[in-house]
Design an enzyme around this catalytic site. Sequence first.
Site, short mmCIF file in Angstrom:
data_model
loop_
_atom_site.label_atom_id
_atom_site.label_comp_id
_atom_site.label_asym_id
_atom_site.label_seq_id
_atom_site.Cartn_x
_atom_site.Cartn_y
_atom_site.Cartn_z
N ASP A 178 2.14 5.37 -5.27
CA ASP A 178 1.43 6.61 -4.97
C ASP A 178 2.33 7.83 -5.07
O ASP A 178 3.03 8.18 -4.13
CB ASP A 178 0.80 6.51 -3.57
N GLY A 203 -11.78 3.95 3.10
CA GLY A 203 -13.18 3.51 3.19
C GLY A 203 -13.76 3.58 4.60
O GLY A 203 -14.98 3.58 4.77
N GLY A 232 -8.22 8.15 7.01
CA GLY A 232 -8.43 8.46 8.42
C GLY A 232 -9.89 8.73 8.75
O GLY A 232 -10.78 8.64 7.90
N ASP A 270 0.84 -1.20 0.00
CA ASP A 270 0.00 0.00 0.00
C ASP A 270 0.88 1.27 0.00
O ASP A 270 1.98 1.27 0.56
CB ASP A 270 -0.89 -0.04 1.26
#
Length: 292
Positions: free
Chosen positions: A102, A217, A182, A80
């Site tokens: 990312d 999510g 968060g 991740d």
Amino acid sequence: MKTLRTVLQEAQGRGDAVGHFNVSDLVLLKAVLAGARELNVPVMVGLSEGEREFVGTRTIGAVVKSLREEFDFPIFLNADHTHSLAKGIEAAKAGFDAIVFDLSALPFEENIRQTKEAVEALKAINPAMLVEGEIGDIGTGSEIHDKAPDLAKGLSSPEEAKHFVESTGVDILAPAVGNMHGLLKSMVSGETKKRLDIERIAAIKKAAGTFMTLHGGSGTDDDDLRKAIAAGINVVHINTELRVAWRRGLEQGLAKMPDEVVPYKIFPPAVEAVKQVVLSRLRVFTGKRKAA
Ligand SMILES: [Zn+2]
């Protein structure tokens, strides 16, 4: 064993999403696997760079591979939020099934250039590895925030999504569609929920035509999650909700046994608390196979 790509295709065909849960210790990993096995649905576990640093990249690669074999169960491993190619290569070599590369904090064209480079380098190590790219701003830190970041300016558009996917060759896209990392304090208590821009998700799916992940999510309205999945989301990330459950469960275990020092006697309430979150989220993501 099916590949992650096949699992995602099958989930998309059923109108389901695959749950992605972050883990940073054995309590969380046990809880995620137990929840997924109970519902008999495939699952992804993810570790950010910080989580990997604590657990060990090669260690978690070996552990998840061993669980997959021991239980003959489709549990997949994701690197991740990886911010450098060096960290990505480390994960690819450790046997990760997927990576979130990312660079969304960089200017858009620079994000494209470096993500494309990463797709090529990582697929050279493992052609089956799925590479996810990220565009837009969804905030950082799967923790409790005092105030909400201003996400409105960082929302992704269908045009930039299409351009990004075509230019980089990513397998999965992580757009900014009202989601955020968060939880706010009011979300921990359940007073408020995150809401998603469902029309934007549908438009991006149509334009980009690729698998899509919803990050951040935790704390999202259940109905919005169902609609987002129907609109084209294939993977949903949950981290902060698990962390909150982990802490509460641990506190419970410690409070119940103030003199206990044996970890495996203290931890079970934490495993159970996390597992309950995993079960309830997986039921939302795979609504058509609602368990009793
Ligand atoms: Zn994320």
